[in-house]
Design an enzyme around this catalytic site. Structure first.
Site, mmCIF file in Angstrom:
data_model
loop_
_atom_site.group_PDB
_atom_site.id
_atom_site.type_symbol
_atom_site.label_atom_id
_atom_site.label_comp_id
_atom_site.label_asym_id
_atom_site.label_seq_id
_atom_site.Cartn_x
_atom_site.Cartn_y
_atom_site.Cartn_z
ATOM 1 N N LYS A 189 0.872 -1.183 0.000
ATOM 2 C CA LYS A 189 0.000 0.000 0.000
ATOM 3 C C LYS A 189 0.903 1.224 0.000
ATOM 4 O O LYS A 189 1.217 1.814 1.038
ATOM 5 C CB LYS A 189 -0.926 -0.024 1.223
ATOM 6 C CG LYS A 189 -2.104 0.953 1.100
ATOM 7 C CD LYS A 189 -3.104 0.492 0.054
ATOM 8 C CE LYS A 189 -4.348 1.357 0.050
ATOM 9 N NZ LYS A 189 -5.309 0.957 -0.977
ATOM 10 N N SER A 386 -8.515 -0.104 -4.639
ATOM 11 C CA SER A 386 -8.846 0.232 -3.256
ATOM 12 C C SER A 386 -10.370 0.300 -3.114
ATOM 13 O O SER A 386 -11.053 -0.692 -3.309
ATOM 14 C CB SER A 386 -8.161 1.539 -2.856
ATOM 15 O OG SER A 386 -8.162 1.709 -1.461
#
Length: 593
Positions: A189, A386
Site C-alpha cells: 500500500k 482500493s
C-alpha cells in the site's frame, strides 16, 4: 444595519444571476444544442481528436462543457457503435496525442476501432510524433489498430519503452521538521511512501515494475497483432529507437508519411465523391446516447472519481471533474432495482479509491440488486483500485481491461505533524482538547501518543479485515488466499484475471453481453440501455449553484411563488434542507411540498 445590507446584497445578486446570467447560459446551451445537431452528410468522415484529453464517462452536469475538457471513453465507444450501422459514415480519421493515453482507455478505444473496421469502414490514424512521455505505448497501440498509421514528415518516433517517475519527500520533511505519521496495510500500500520514504521500498519497486511491464507488454502485443508482426520482433524494433519518420516507415512501424491535410484528403477520397469531415463531438451530439430497443432493459450505472460520502459531486459547477458520491450512486442502483423493465445492471467503475464508509454504502446497493434478482456486472475503466475494488468485489461478474489498475486491497491513514515546521518560521501552534485521550489524535500540533497510535492502528486493522471479508465473499476465495494476494498491491486487469480478482478481460460491450447472459436474455435479442444517474437538467444544476447563498435561495422561492410554480419552490426548499444537512444540521424530515 450590516445584516440588512448583506441581505439586500444577496437579494440583488440572486436577481442578477436569475434574470441575467441564467437566461444567458440557457440560451447558450440551446444555441449550442441546435447547432450541434446538424445531420451528417451523405458521405461522412468522422474526425476523432484524442489530443484533447479523456475522461472515462461523460459528466452528468450540463454545464461541464463550459469547463473545457474533451470526450469520454464511454462516449467514443457509444458513438462508434452507432457509426458502425450508419450508412452515411464511411470512414474515421484519428488525431493521436504525442504523449500517452490512459492505458485502459486505450484498450477500450482500440476495441471500438476494431469493431468499426469490421463493418467495412476505413480508419486512418495521424501522428505528429510519439514522445518519450508516460504511456506513449498506449497511443501507438491505438494508431496500430487503424487501417493505416501516418506520421508527419518532421515528427520523431521516440517511443522506446515506458517510464514513470515518483517523488519522495522524506528528506525534505526531515529538513523542515514535518512528521508524516501513517499506518498502512500492508507493504504494497504505497500511497504513503512518498511522505515516509526517500526511495522505492523493495515491495514498492516490485509491484510498480510488475504492473508497468504488464501494461507495456499488453500494448505491444496488441500493436503487434494489428501490425501483423510478432511481439518479440516489434519490441526489438521499438527498443532500438528512437527514429525519424523516414526510419519508422522503413522499419514498418508506420504506413505513410504526410501532413494531416494530406491524410484528410486521402480519407475523403476513400469515403467517396463529395465526402465531408465532421467533428466527432458534433456527430456524437447529433446521435445522442445509444438507447437500443426491446421490452427488456439493462441499466448502466456510472461512477467515476474518488469515492466520497454524500451527494452532489464537485465544487466547481462548470467543471468536468467527477466524484463517486455514495448517496447518488447508491440511489442510482436502487432506482435501477425498482425499474421493472431492468433485468440486469452494468456498473461502470473508474475510481482510484476513497472512503471505506462510502464504499460500503454503495456495495450494500449492489447486494440489494443481486437480492432482487438483478445481476450486477462491473465494467472496470481506467482504475478500480482500493475503494474502487471494494464497491466491485461482490458483483455477479467483473470485467476489466488488461491495463485497468485494480486490486490495492489495503488501507492507509495518518496525519502530518506541523508544529515544529511552523515554529521554524515563528508560527506557534497550540492545541486545546476537551474529552477523551483520542480527541486530539489527529491534531497536527503533536505526534500520536502510544495509546492513540495503538487505537488508530486497531481501526486500520479492522477496516483491512472488513475489506478482506468483502473480497472473500464476493470472489469465493478463502480469507487466507485474499490476504496473500492483497497486502495493498495494485494489479493490472490481466494480472488480476490470473489470480481470480477479475472474471473476464474486456470492456463495456463484453460487460453488456455478460449481463444479458446472466439475465437469461437471448444473445441476439435487442435490449434497451437505461443510464443512471440521469443527467441533471440545467435548472437542477443551477439550483445547486444558488444553494450557496441563503439570500439568493429566498429570492428563488419568492419568484417561484410569484410564478405560481410549486416545483420551483419545492426545489429550492429541498436545496436548503440539503445545505443544512451538509453543514451538520440534524434534519429529520423534508418539509411537505
Amino acid at each position: 444595519m450590516k445584516q440588512f445590507f448583506l441581505t439586500m446584497g444577496g437579494v440583488f445578486a440572486g436577481l442578477f444571476l436569475f434574470l441575467i446570467v441564467v437566461p444567458f447560459i440557457l440560451i447558450s446551451i440551446a444555441i449550442s444544442s441546435a447547432t450541434s445537431r446538424e445531420p451528417a452528410p451523405a458521405h461522412t468522415v468522422l474526425e476523432l481528436d484524442l489530443r484533447e484529453g479523456l475522461t472515462d464517462q461523460t459528466p452528468t452536469n450540463p454545464f461541464a462543457i463550459f469547463g473545457g475538457g474533451g470526450l469520454s471513453t464511454m462516449q467514443i465507444v457509444d458513438t462508434l457503435a452507432q457509426a458502425e450501422d450508419d450508412s452515411r459514415v464511411k470512414a474515421l480519421l484519428i488525431r493521436l496525442p504525442e504523449a500517452g493515453v490512459t492505458p485502459a482507455a486505450a484498450d477500450e478505444i482500440r476495441q471500438a476501432i476494431r469493431r468499426f473496421r469490421r463493418s467495412g469502414k476505413v480508419v486512418i490514424a495521424h501522428s505528429q510524433g510519439f514522445q518519450p512521455v508516460g504511456t506513449t505505448v498506449s497511443s501507438y497501440m491505438i494508431g496500430a489498430s487503424a487501417s493505416e498509421l501516418w506520421m508527419q514528415n518532421t515528427a520523431s518516433f521516440q517511443l522506446t519503452g515506458f517510464s514513470a517517475d515518483a517523488i519522495f519527500l522524506r528528506r525534505a520533511f526531515d529538513k523542515f521538521g514535518v512528521e508524516a505519521e501513517f499506518e498502512q496495510r500492508y507493504e504494497y500500500k504505497n500511497a504513503v511512501n512518498e511522505y515516509t520514504q526517500s526511495d522505492f521500498t523493495p515491495a514498492h519497486r516490485e509491484a510498480m515494475t510488475a504492473w508497468m511491464t504488464s501494461i507495456y507488454d499488453s500494448a505491444l502485443a496488441n500493436a503487434a497483432q494489428d501490425r501483423k508482426t510478432t511481439l518479440p520482433a516489434l519490441k526489438a524494433t521499438i527498443e532500438a529507437g528512437p527514429y525519424s519518420s523516414g526510419q519508422a516507415l522503413q522499419r514498418r512501424l508506420i504506413d505513410k508519411i504526410g501532413h494531416v491535410e494530406e491524410a484528410e484528403n486521402e480519407i475523403k477520397r476513400r469515403a467517396g465523391r463529395g465526402a465531408e469531415i465532421m467533428d466527432f463531438h458534433d456527430y456524437a451530439a447529433s446521435q445522442g446516447e445509444r438507447t437500443g430497443s426491446g421490452s427488456d432493459a439493462i441499466a448502466i450505472v456510472g461512477g467515476e472519481g474518488a469515492i466520497m460520502t454524500g451527494r452532489g459531486g464537485g465544487a466547481d459547477p462548470f467543471g468536468s471533474g467527477s466524484a463517486i458520491m455514495s448517496d447518488d450512486t447508491a440511489e442510482a442502483i436502487y432506482d435501477a432495482i425498482e425499474d421493472k423493465s431492468v433485468k440486469a445492471i452494468v456498473f461502470r467503475v473508474s475510481s482510484p479509491g476513497g472512503s471505506p464508509e462510502a464504499s460500503e454504502q454503495i456495495l450494500a446497493a449492489v447486494r440489494a440488486a443481486k437480492a432482487a434478482g438483478k445481476p450486477v456486472v462491473v465494467s472496470m475503466g481506467d482504475y478500480a483500485a482500493s475503494g474502487g475494488y471494494w464497491i466491485s468485489s461482490e458483483a455477479s461478474w467483473i470485467v476489466a481491461q488488461p491495463s485497468t489498475l485494480t486490486g490495492s486491497i489495503g488501507v492507509f491513514g495518518g496525519k502530518f505533524v506541523l508544529a515544529d515546521a511552523l515554529g521554524r518560521f515563528g508560527v506557534d501552534m497550540r492545541n486545546l482538547t476537551v474529552g477523551g485521550e483520542y480527541s486530539d489524535a489527529f491534531s497536527p500540533s503533536s505526534s500520536f501518543t502510544p495509546a492513540q497510535r495503538a487505537a488508530f492502528a486497531a481501526q486500520i486493522d479492522r477496516t483491512y479485515e472488513e475489506f478482506v471479508a468483502r473480497v472473500s465473499t464476493g470472489r469465493r476465495l478463502p480469507p487466507a488466499r485474499v490476504r496473500e494476494i492483497a497486502r495493498g498491491r495494485v494489479w493490472t486487469g490481466a494480472q488480476a484475471h490470473r489470480i481470480g480478482l477479475v472474471d473476464q478481460l474486456g470492456g463495456l460491450e463484453e460487460a453488456l453481453a455478460k449481463a444479458k447472459q446472466l439475465a437469461r436474455i437471448d444473445a441476439d435479442a435487442n435490449v434497451r440501455l437505461k443510464r443512471y444517474p440521469q443527467p441533471k437538467s440545467p435548472f437542477e444544476a443551477l439550483s445547486r449553484m444558488f444553494g450557496v447563498s441563503g439570500e439568493a435561495a429566498q429570492v428563488l422561492v419568492g419568484i417561484g411563488g410569484v410564478m405560481n410554480d410549486p416545483a420551483a419552490e419545492a426545489t429550492v426548499r429541498r436545496i436548503q434542507t440539503d445545505r443544512a444537512r451538509a453543514s451538520g444540521a440534524s434534519v429529520l424530515a423534508e418539509q411537505p411540498y
